[in-house]
Design an enzyme around this catalytic site. Structure first.
Site, short mmCIF file in Angstrom:
data_model
loop_
_atom_site.label_atom_id
_atom_site.label_comp_id
_atom_site.label_asym_id
_atom_site.label_seq_id
_atom_site.Cartn_x
_atom_site.Cartn_y
_atom_site.Cartn_z
CG LEU A 136 -2.02 -1.44 1.44
CD1 LEU A 136 -2.78 -0.56 2.05
CD2 LEU A 136 -2.32 -0.81 0.03
CB CYS A 137 4.05 1.62 0.05
SG CYS A 137 5.58 2.93 -0.05
CG HIS A 138 0.91 6.37 -2.47
ND1 HIS A 138 0.57 6.22 -1.42
CD2 HIS A 138 -0.38 7.15 -3.31
CE1 HIS A 138 -0.38 6.22 -1.32
NE2 HIS A 138 -1.67 6.68 -2.28
CG MET B 196 5.53 4.18 4.25
SD MET B 196 6.31 3.15 6.44
CE MET B 196 6.56 1.86 5.98
CD GLU B 197 9.19 6.27 0.00
OE1 GLU B 197 7.74 5.57 -1.00
OE2 GLU B 197 9.26 6.55 1.02
CG ASP C 280 24.15 -11.12 3.73
OD1 ASP C 280 24.56 -12.27 3.73
OD2 ASP C 280 24.61 -10.92 2.43
#
Length: 330
Positions: A69-71, A107-108, A122
């Site tokens: 749902l992230c644009h 969010m980015e 990692d």
């Protein structure tokens, strides 16, 4: 009962595109031995911090693919930094993202910081499997209707100095006034609400403003009042109402009676930015003038237009008032 299987992206079609910025942060706790190998860039898989910074760029750009749902946004700037924190044997990761859009980029920024941290994990796990990732959070975000938001956990002096979060310029100590132009409100047919809203928004910026006053749509009376306010030292006067195309909409004509200089760019900016909400904005006759060193701005009369107008103009008001009083242009 709400359908729990229904999801939708937030509808941002009627929001204005504004400059947006967000910075996210998080840490990898590595332990003394692994920390030394990360910092000295001698891990078996290679330079973990450089690779993490590259991965953070990729993470920020792919946020919309990771979160349904992230644009999806065209990002204009991404910067990822890995900072060793010796006293905790940790690598602190920052991801800064900026663009001009109708929605924010927090969010980015979080996706970029998380991708960088996972890459550090990692590359480090072959020498130390007992790693932990923590403290991932938004440091701050800027832009949109709410302006600057800072995380309650705060920022260090070094973080403030590096990122310099920018809030809207304040009007502390500036004497201001608000006038509502409405025949019906002046007769008491209904209570004025747009004027009190302007008062509230100005006070939030620190301006010294009394309660709003209401006048009928009479250009001569408004012109007289504007002259008196300017002569008394009021530096900023906001009018609401009377800027439409109706026969009694005469506020711009009142401003013309007292204007020593016109400031056409303010009305142009209001119409251009407001047109992102509605095409009816192009019918507005919003305008601004100077009376001596007092700035007078006429906005439409609806609460929605007033709120949008303040969102648009707030970043400019302090600088405009300062310039009118002879301040620097920078």
């Amino acid at each position: 009962m709400q359908d729990r299987t229904h999801f939708q992206m937030a509808d941002v079609r009627r929001k204005r595109a504004t400059a947006r910025r967000a910075v996210a942060v998080g840490e990898l706790s590595a332990g003394a031995e692994a920390f030394a190998q990360i910092v000295e860039r001698r891990l078996p898989k290679g330079d973990a911090m450089t690779m993490a910074e590259i991965a953070g760029l990729q993470g920020a750009k792919n946020a919309a693919q990771l979160m349904p749902l992230c644009h999806p946004l065209p990002l204009e700037y991404i910067d990822v930094r890995c900072e060793p924190v010796g006293e905790r044997h940790a690598i602190r990761v920052y991801c800064e993202v900026a663009t001009i859009a109708r929605t924010g980029v927090e969010m980015e920024a979080l996706a970029g910081a998380s991708a960088a941290l996972l890459t550090l994990y990692d590359l480090t796990k072959p020498v130390q499997p007992a790693l932990s990732i923590g403290g991932v959070r938004l440091l701050f975000k800027e832009g949109g209707k709410k302006g600057l938001w800072l995380h309650p956990d705060g920022m260090s002096e070094a973080e403030h100095a590096h990122y310099q979060p920018r809030a809207a310029a304040r009007l502390d100590g500036i004497q201001a006034a608000v006038i509502t132009l409405s025949d019906r409100a002046s007769r008491g047919d209904y209570a004025d609400t747009s004027g009190p809203l302007l008062v509230q928004r100005l006070r939030e910026l620190g301006a010294d403003v009394a309660d709003s006053e209401v006048l009928a749509d009479e250009p001569v009376h408004l012109a007289e009042r504007l002259r008196l306010l300017a002569a008394s030292g009021v530096r900023l006067i906001l009018c609401t109402g009377g800027t439409g195309l109706g026969p009694r909409d005469r506020t711009p004509e009142a401003l013309a009676l007292v204007a020593e200089r016109h400031v056409p760019g303010i009305g142009e900016l209001f119409r251009s930015e407001s047109s992102q909400h509605t095409q009816m904005a192009w019918l507005s006759r919003a305008h601004a003038v100077l009376i001596g060193n007092s700035l007078v701005i006429a906005l439409p009369g609806s609460n929605k237009a007033v709120a949008q107008g303040m969102d648009i103009l707030a970043p400019l008001l302090a600088h405009a008032v300062g310039m009118a009083a002879g301040g620097d242009h920078a």
